[in-house]
Design an enzyme around this catalytic site. Structure first.
Site, PDB file in Angstrom:
ATOM      1  N   HIS A 106     -43.691 -80.609 -45.138  1.00  0.00           N
ATOM      2  CA  HIS A 106     -42.654 -79.719 -44.632  1.00  0.00           C
ATOM      3  C   HIS A 106     -42.186 -80.222 -43.271  1.00  0.00           C
ATOM      4  O   HIS A 106     -42.950 -80.835 -42.515  1.00  0.00           O
ATOM      5  CB  HIS A 106     -43.187 -78.297 -44.506  1.00  0.00           C
ATOM      6  CG  HIS A 106     -43.359 -77.614 -45.823  1.00  0.00           C
ATOM      7  ND1 HIS A 106     -43.419 -76.245 -45.947  1.00  0.00           N
ATOM      8  CD2 HIS A 106     -43.481 -78.100 -47.086  1.00  0.00           C
ATOM      9  CE1 HIS A 106     -43.571 -75.923 -47.213  1.00  0.00           C
ATOM     10  NE2 HIS A 106     -43.610 -77.033 -47.920  1.00  0.00           N
TER      11      HIS A 106
ATOM     12  N   CYS B 293     -46.585 -72.758 -42.894  1.00  0.00           N
ATOM     13  CA  CYS B 293     -46.184 -73.454 -41.665  1.00  0.00           C
ATOM     14  C   CYS B 293     -46.382 -72.569 -40.444  1.00  0.00           C
ATOM     15  O   CYS B 293     -46.800 -73.040 -39.381  1.00  0.00           O
ATOM     16  CB  CYS B 293     -44.728 -73.902 -41.759  1.00  0.00           C
ATOM     17  SG  CYS B 293     -44.465 -75.320 -42.847  1.00  0.00           S
TER      18      CYS B 293
ATOM     19  N   HIS C  61     -34.903 -57.287 -22.050  1.00  0.00           N
ATOM     20  CA  HIS C  61     -36.234 -57.359 -21.475  1.00  0.00           C
ATOM     21  C   HIS C  61     -37.157 -56.379 -22.194  1.00  0.00           C
ATOM     22  O   HIS C  61     -36.711 -55.471 -22.896  1.00  0.00           O
ATOM     23  CB  HIS C  61     -36.186 -57.051 -19.984  1.00  0.00           C
ATOM     24  CG  HIS C  61     -35.556 -58.151 -19.175  1.00  0.00           C
ATOM     25  ND1 HIS C  61     -35.478 -58.117 -17.800  1.00  0.00           N
ATOM     26  CD2 HIS C  61     -34.973 -59.320 -19.543  1.00  0.00           C
ATOM     27  CE1 HIS C  61     -34.882 -59.216 -17.369  1.00  0.00           C
ATOM     28  NE2 HIS C  61     -34.560 -59.956 -18.409  1.00  0.00           N
TER      29      HIS C  61
ATOM     30  N   GLU D  84     -38.882 -53.905 -21.165  1.00  0.00           N
ATOM     31  CA  GLU D  84     -38.669 -52.498 -20.820  1.00  0.00           C
ATOM     32  C   GLU D  84     -37.530 -51.900 -21.645  1.00  0.00           C
ATOM     33  O   GLU D  84     -37.615 -50.766 -22.125  1.00  0.00           O
ATOM     34  CB  GLU D  84     -38.366 -52.355 -19.324  1.00  0.00           C
ATOM     35  CG  GLU D  84     -39.493 -52.814 -18.407  1.00  0.00           C
ATOM     36  CD  GLU D  84     -39.443 -54.289 -18.070  1.00  0.00           C
ATOM     37  OE1 GLU D  84     -40.185 -54.711 -17.175  1.00  0.00           O
ATOM     38  OE2 GLU D  84     -38.654 -55.033 -18.714  1.00  0.00           O
TER      39      GLU D  84
ATOM     40  N   CYS E 277     -33.610 -53.344 -15.037  1.00  0.00           N
ATOM     41  CA  CYS E 277     -34.511 -52.554 -15.880  1.00  0.00           C
ATOM     42  C   CYS E 277     -35.082 -51.368 -15.109  1.00  0.00           C
ATOM     43  O   CYS E 277     -35.208 -50.264 -15.652  1.00  0.00           O
ATOM     44  CB  CYS E 277     -35.641 -53.429 -16.417  1.00  0.00           C
ATOM     45  SG  CYS E 277     -35.119 -54.603 -17.700  1.00  0.00           S
TER      46      CYS E 277
END
EC number: 3.5.4.38
Length: 386
Positions: free
Chosen positions: A78, A112, A262, A264, A296
């Site tokens: 692969h 994989c 993010h 948060e 945030c």
């Protein structure tokens, strides 16, 4: 292993790229995965290009009547396995930090992913970003779990956008000076796949792997290379000062070119959509690798101002840009809206290890300087909030 497979190609033909990287969500007849890679070495704040190339391999192992074809379709051939074999065969120094980017026609299969997960655990000096043109059997629960496992292992998983396709065309295709030309419904296909992946990754993970915890939660005063935030949470529904429902999990940054979501924000999106009720009281505790950025912090402060039924405590391993006034004001805004902001101490790291890490019953091993850094960060936070 066949050296013709193990060694990378430099580029592919134009027709090969257009045929194999078409981002149609449901596409038949593409039984090969093409993997374009870029390896960079991190040196200070710079990323130096080390190598690029292309691998090709079958999507899944198949039985073939011809022995030579049977050998080729084995799992170790692969594209992802060819890359790992080639990369590890270069005997690269452990003290160097590598940034690997894959542009793949299909996301990796389960075998994989198991190998990639093991590779990342054994090489904490390596970060991996996977940009996929398509999602393989994304409606199947097992294949959705594959994407979650990659995400949980610390790999960044995203859908290839126009910039990614144009970059591949320029760097991995014999384009003969011709520009990349997107196909019919290119933007619609991207939007559909992007929504699908975002939905798959939006729910919290159960836990993280030990190498991720030790790398991202180490309470260094200067933590180079920690470019994403991890957030472990406990959430309790309380009635008459007693917990009647508990939930816990882990969020990390989503690699989203539109929102750069993010950890948060990931929590707030999940909490508001799936959990929050106006007539219920909540006790929420966060353990974060970094304190929130100003944006945030502002969003969390606004959320707390609107929802007096939510009580939030934040334990952070490190303070992000604590000398910057915008970051300081963000922490102050959280405190002013009732959030309790604290520095993670030894007991908090132990608690995180027990509740949010696949530890296999191994004890938490503190690093050198944990207590000293805790005291310094605690004093710095006190100065910011006073």
């Amino acid at each position: 292993m066949n050296p013709q497979i193990r060694n990378p190609m430099e580029r592919m033909y134009r027709d090969t790229f257009y045929d194999n990287f078409e981002n149609e969500p449901i596409l038949y007849g593409r039984s090969y995965t093409w993997l374009c890679y870029e390896v960079k070495i991190k040196r200070g704040r710079s990323n130096l290009l080390w190598d690029t190339g292309v691998f090709r391999g079958p999507v899944l192992p198949k039985r073939q009547s011809n022995h030579r074809q049977e050998v080729y379709f084995r799992f170790e051939n692969h594209a992802e396995m060819c890359f790992l074999s080639w990369f590890c065969g270069n005997r690269l120094p452990a003290n160097r930090r590598f940034q690997i980017t894959w542009f793949v026609s299909w996301n990796p299969c389960l075998p994989c992913v198991v190998k990639v997960t093991k590779f990342l655990a054994e090489h904490p000096n390596v970060t991996l970003t996977i940009s996929a043109a398509r999602l393989y059997y994304y409606r199947d629960r097992d294949w959705r779990w594959v994407l979650l496992r990659l995400h949980k292992a610390g790999a960044r998983v995203k859908i290839m956008d126009y910039e990614d396709f144009a970059y591949c065309w320029e760097n991995f295709v014999c384009n003969e000076g011709q520009p990349f030309m997107p196909w019919y419904k290119f933007d619609d296909n991207y939007a559909s796949l992007h929504r699908t992946l975002k939905e798959i990754l939006r729910n919290p993970m159960e836990a993280m792997y030990p190498h991720i915890f030790y790398f991202h939660f180490k309470n260094l005063l200067k933590a180079c290379g920690r470019n994403e935030s991890w957030l472990c949470f406990t959430m309790e529904v309380t009635k008459h000062h007693s917990a009647v429902f508990r939930k816990r999990g882990v969020f990390r940054n989503q690699v989203d070119p539109e929102t750069h979501c993010h950890a948060e924000r990931c929590f707030l999106s999940w909490f508001c959509d799936d959990i929050l009720s106006p007539n219920t009281n909540y006790e929420v505790t966060w353990y974060t690798s970094w304190s929130p950025c100003p944006e945030c912090a502002g969003e969390v402060a606004e959320f707390l101002a609107r929802h007096s039924n939510v009580n939030l405590t934040i334990f952070t391993a490190r303070l992000c840009y604590f000398w910057d006034t915008d970051y300081q004001e963000g922490l102050c805004s959280l405190s002013q809206e009732g959030a309790s902001v604290k520095i993670m101490g030894y007991k908090d790291f132990v608690s995180c290890w027990k509740n949010f890490v696949y530890s296999d019953d191994e004890p938490f091993k503190p690093w050198k300087g944990l207590q000293t850094n805790f005291r310094l960060l605690k004093r710095r936070l006190r100065e910011i909030l006073q």
